[in-house]
Scaffold this motif. Structure first.
Motif, PDB file in Angstrom:
ATOM      1  N   VAL A  14      15.288  79.647  54.982  1.00 59.94           N
ATOM      2  CA  VAL A  14      15.677  80.742  54.088  1.00 59.94           C
ATOM      3  C   VAL A  14      16.795  80.308  53.142  1.00 59.94           C
ATOM      4  CG1 VAL A  14      16.749  83.030  53.982  1.00 59.94           C
ATOM      5  CG2 VAL A  14      14.932  82.579  55.639  1.00 59.94           C
ATOM      6  N   ASN A  15      17.728  79.540  53.661  1.00 52.52           N
ATOM      7  CA  ASN A  15      18.905  79.173  52.866  1.00 52.52           C
ATOM      8  C   ASN A  15      18.691  77.998  51.922  1.00 52.52           C
ATOM      9  OD1 ASN A  15      20.227  81.259  54.074  1.00 52.52           O
ATOM     10  ND2 ASN A  15      21.412  80.010  55.481  1.00 52.52           N
ATOM     11  N   THR A  16      17.446  77.572  51.768  1.00 50.93           N
ATOM     12  CA  THR A  16      17.159  76.566  50.738  1.00 50.93           C
ATOM     13  C   THR A  16      17.096  77.209  49.359  1.00 50.93           C
ATOM     14  OG1 THR A  16      14.758  76.799  51.030  1.00 50.93           O
ATOM     15  CG2 THR A  16      15.872  75.062  52.308  1.00 50.93           C
ATOM     16  N   GLU A  17      17.165  78.538  49.337  1.00 53.80           N
ATOM     17  CA  GLU A  17      17.112  79.259  48.063  1.00 53.80           C
ATOM     18  C   GLU A  17      18.305  80.197  47.942  1.00 53.80           C
ATOM     19  OE1 GLU A  17      13.926  81.914  45.508  1.00 53.80           O
ATOM     20  OE2 GLU A  17      14.026  82.186  47.678  1.00 53.80           O
ATOM     21  N   GLU A  18      18.860  80.269  46.734  1.00 51.76           N
ATOM     22  CA  GLU A  18      19.923  81.220  46.424  1.00 51.76           C
ATOM     23  C   GLU A  18      19.441  82.065  45.244  1.00 51.76           C
ATOM     24  OE1 GLU A  18      24.099  79.673  46.645  1.00 51.76           O
ATOM     25  OE2 GLU A  18      23.060  77.739  46.600  1.00 51.76           O
ATOM     26  N   PRO A  19      18.698  83.138  45.539  1.00 52.25           N
ATOM     27  CA  PRO A  19      18.078  83.942  44.470  1.00 52.25           C
ATOM     28  C   PRO A  19      19.054  84.450  43.419  1.00 52.25           C
ATOM     29  CG  PRO A  19      17.229  84.571  46.624  1.00 52.25           C
ATOM     30  CD  PRO A  19      18.393  83.662  46.879  1.00 52.25           C
ATOM     31  N   ALA A  20      20.217  84.928  43.858  1.00 50.15           N
ATOM     32  CA  ALA A  20      21.183  85.498  42.920  1.00 50.15           C
ATOM     33  C   ALA A  20      21.732  84.457  41.953  1.00 50.15           C
ATOM     34  CB  ALA A  20      22.330  86.157  43.676  1.00 50.15           C
ATOM     35  N   ARG A  21      21.725  83.200  42.388  1.00 49.84           N
ATOM     36  CA  ARG A  21      22.235  82.127  41.537  1.00 49.84           C
ATOM     37  C   ARG A  21      21.105  81.374  40.834  1.00 49.84           C
ATOM     38  NH1 ARG A  21      26.015  80.916  46.194  1.00 49.84           N
ATOM     39  NH2 ARG A  21      28.104  81.530  45.516  1.00 49.84           N
ATOM     40  N   GLY A  22      19.863  81.735  41.136  1.00 46.52           N
ATOM     41  CA  GLY A  22      18.731  81.059  40.515  1.00 46.52           C
ATOM     42  C   GLY A  22      18.569  79.623  40.980  1.00 46.52           C
ATOM     43  N   LYS A  23      18.992  79.335  42.222  1.00 44.48           N
ATOM     44  CA  LYS A  23      18.913  77.972  42.745  1.00 44.48           C
ATOM     45  C   LYS A  23      17.835  77.864  43.822  1.00 44.48           C
ATOM     46  CE  LYS A  23      23.781  76.812  41.923  1.00 44.48           C
ATOM     47  NZ  LYS A  23      25.050  76.339  42.559  1.00 44.48           N
ATOM     48  N   ASP A  24      17.117  76.753  43.809  1.00 43.75           N
ATOM     49  CA  ASP A  24      16.079  76.496  44.795  1.00 43.75           C
ATOM     50  C   ASP A  24      16.080  75.005  45.131  1.00 43.75           C
ATOM     51  OD1 ASP A  24      13.848  76.262  46.383  1.00 43.75           O
ATOM     52  OD2 ASP A  24      12.521  77.375  45.046  1.00 43.75           O
ATOM     53  N   ALA A  25      16.420  74.684  46.378  1.00 45.52           N
ATOM     54  CA  ALA A  25      16.488  73.283  46.796  1.00 45.52           C
ATOM     55  C   ALA A  25      15.148  72.777  47.315  1.00 45.52           C
ATOM     56  CB  ALA A  25      17.546  73.115  47.892  1.00 45.52           C
ATOM     57  N   LEU A  26      14.189  73.675  47.451  1.00 47.94           N
ATOM     58  CA  LEU A  26      12.894  73.291  48.014  1.00 47.94           C
ATOM     59  C   LEU A  26      11.947  72.909  46.884  1.00 47.94           C
ATOM     60  CD1 LEU A  26      12.014  73.204  50.967  1.00 47.94           C
ATOM     61  CD2 LEU A  26      10.902  75.403  50.645  1.00 47.94           C
ATOM     62  N   THR A  27      12.144  71.709  46.348  1.00 47.96           N
ATOM     63  CA  THR A  27      11.389  71.304  45.163  1.00 47.96           C
ATOM     64  C   THR A  27      10.604  70.009  45.346  1.00 47.96           C
ATOM     65  OG1 THR A  27      13.338  70.150  44.306  1.00 47.96           O
ATOM     66  CG2 THR A  27      13.030  72.445  43.623  1.00 47.96           C
ATOM     67  N   SER A  28      10.662  69.424  46.531  1.00 51.43           N
ATOM     68  CA  SER A  28       9.984  68.142  46.721  1.00 51.43           C
ATOM     69  C   SER A  28       9.560  67.956  48.175  1.00 51.43           C
ATOM     70  CB  SER A  28      10.914  66.988  46.328  1.00 51.43           C
ATOM     71  OG  SER A  28      12.023  66.932  47.220  1.00 51.43           O
ATOM     72  N   VAL A  29       8.701  66.985  48.392  1.00 49.35           N
ATOM     73  CA  VAL A  29       8.260  66.642  49.746  1.00 49.35           C
ATOM     74  C   VAL A  29       9.455  66.218  50.586  1.00 49.35           C
ATOM     75  CG1 VAL A  29       6.948  64.952  51.099  1.00 49.35           C
ATOM     76  CG2 VAL A  29       5.901  66.028  49.097  1.00 49.35           C
ATOM     77  N   GLU A  30      10.367  65.462  49.990  1.00 44.55           N
ATOM     78  CA  GLU A  30      11.546  64.983  50.725  1.00 44.55           C
ATOM     79  C   GLU A  30      12.415  66.156  51.192  1.00 44.55           C
ATOM     80  OE1 GLU A  30      10.461  63.761  47.845  1.00 44.55           O
ATOM     81  OE2 GLU A  30       9.691  61.867  48.684  1.00 44.55           O
ATOM     82  N   ALA A  31      12.549  67.166  50.343  1.00 44.32           N
ATOM     83  CA  ALA A  31      13.347  68.344  50.711  1.00 44.32           C
ATOM     84  C   ALA A  31      12.720  69.076  51.890  1.00 44.32           C
ATOM     85  CB  ALA A  31      13.471  69.280  49.514  1.00 44.32           C
ATOM     86  N   VAL A  32      11.406  69.158  51.910  1.00 46.12           N
ATOM     87  CA  VAL A  32      10.704  69.801  53.024  1.00 46.12           C
ATOM     88  C   VAL A  32      10.887  68.989  54.300  1.00 46.12           C
ATOM     89  CG1 VAL A  32       8.453  70.470  53.949  1.00 46.12           C
ATOM     90  CG2 VAL A  32       9.006  70.929  51.552  1.00 46.12           C
ATOM     91  N   ARG A  33      10.751  67.683  54.202  1.00 46.94           N
ATOM     92  CA  ARG A  33      10.900  66.828  55.376  1.00 46.94           C
ATOM     93  C   ARG A  33      12.292  66.931  55.989  1.00 46.94           C
ATOM     94  NH1 ARG A  33       7.691  61.635  52.790  1.00 46.94           N
ATOM     95  NH2 ARG A  33       5.585  62.299  53.420  1.00 46.94           N
ATOM     96  N   ASP A  34      13.303  67.099  55.144  1.00 42.34           N
ATOM     97  CA  ASP A  34      14.676  67.208  55.643  1.00 42.34           C
ATOM     98  C   ASP A  34      14.856  68.420  56.548  1.00 42.34           C
ATOM     99  OD1 ASP A  34      15.448  64.923  54.327  1.00 42.34           O
ATOM    100  OD2 ASP A  34      16.308  65.977  52.594  1.00 42.34           O
ATOM    101  N   ARG A  55       7.519  77.640  50.540  1.00 44.51           N
ATOM    102  CA  ARG A  55       8.175  78.685  49.751  1.00 44.51           C
ATOM    103  C   ARG A  55       7.622  80.062  50.117  1.00 44.51           C
ATOM    104  NH1 ARG A  55       8.182  75.970  43.689  1.00 44.51           N
ATOM    105  NH2 ARG A  55       9.968  74.574  43.984  1.00 44.51           N
ATOM    106  N   THR A  56       6.325  80.123  50.384  1.00 42.69           N
ATOM    107  CA  THR A  56       5.707  81.393  50.769  1.00 42.69           C
ATOM    108  C   THR A  56       6.248  81.873  52.112  1.00 42.69           C
ATOM    109  OG1 THR A  56       3.662  80.857  49.573  1.00 42.69           O
ATOM    110  CG2 THR A  56       3.521  82.550  51.278  1.00 42.69           C
ATOM    111  N   VAL A  57       6.329  80.962  53.076  1.00 44.86           N
ATOM    112  CA  VAL A  57       6.874  81.311  54.392  1.00 44.86           C
ATOM    113  C   VAL A  57       8.344  81.696  54.264  1.00 44.86           C
ATOM    114  CG1 VAL A  57       7.439  80.411  56.689  1.00 44.86           C
ATOM    115  CG2 VAL A  57       5.225  79.893  55.659  1.00 44.86           C
ATOM    116  N   ARG A  58       9.065  80.987  53.412  1.00 40.75           N
ATOM    117  CA  ARG A  58      10.483  81.292  53.199  1.00 40.75           C
ATOM    118  C   ARG A  58      10.672  82.725  52.726  1.00 40.75           C
ATOM    119  NH1 ARG A  58      13.327  77.816  48.641  1.00 40.75           N
ATOM    120  NH2 ARG A  58      11.886  79.041  47.387  1.00 40.75           N
TER     121      ARG A  58
END
Length: 209
Positions: A14-34, A55-58
């Protein structure tokens, strides 16, 4: 590995995204693997398609936290149950990989998932861990950070159910903001009182004196 441990997987996603700030860290395969941490074997199964699926599950997991934070416990449970039905797991006793000082297995419950892809595997353990936490400690132990615009998810493990922030940093930031707001209000009230006194003095006639 205790079942409570798995609840952190939901928070982590859930915390890979900050909706209010428009930030999303879930943008790559490496990010998912982490996100998998020590579960390196499952992480190796991640493909490009999992980025979108994660992202859908998030979004669905955040909805659980949002409902709990708004004290809509029934909706939080319904949303979590739908995830449990879609991503089932099988509890198993494990321990051969964890030995005590005498070489005997440290038996514990383990969640054995049977995923068709990496997203299904992660979603299964995240949902089950969150369900365990909710039923063991209560839906009001699932929260969203009150230090706007953060809104990160957290699990309240305090003894008096008093947690309101996702981290010490956010708690400090909120306290500083509250202090400054109080000081500003005090200054405004003082200035207003001063203006009222000056106005009253200015309208006093010589006879009144």
């Amino acid at each position: 590995m205790e079942l409570a441990y798995y609840s952190d997987y939901a928070v982590r996603l859930v915390n890979t995204e900050e909706p209010a700030r428009g930030k999303d860290a879930l943008t790559s395969v490496e990010a998912v693997r982490d996100l998998f941490g020590e579960m390196s074997q499952m992480a190796r199964r991640v493909t490009d398609a999992d980025v979108t699926r994660f992202r859908t599950v998030r979004a669905r997991l955040r909805a659980v936290f949002t409902s709990a934070d708004e004290d809509d416990q029934g909706r939080a449970v319904d949303l979590l149950n739908s995830l449990l039905l879609e991503f089932p797991v099988s509890p198993q006793i494990s321990g051969h990989d964890m030995l005590d000082d005498e070489g005997r297995p440290r038996w514990h419950m383990h969640l054995a998932e049977h995923p068709s892809n990496a997203t299904a595997g992660y979603a299964a353990i995240a949902a089950m861990g969150l369900a365990f936490h909710l039923t063991e400690f209560g839906a009001d132990r699932l929260g969203l950070c009150q230090a706007a615009p953060c809104r990160n998810a957290y699990l309240d493990t305090s003894t008096n159910r008093s947690r309101r922030y996702c981290s010490d940093r956010c708690a400090t930031r909120a306290n500083v903001a509250a202090y400054r707001a109080r000081k500003r209000l005090e200054t405004e009230r003082s200035a207003s009182t001063g203006r009222t006194a000056e106005s009253s003095h200015a309208t006093t006639t010589p006879a009144d004196r």
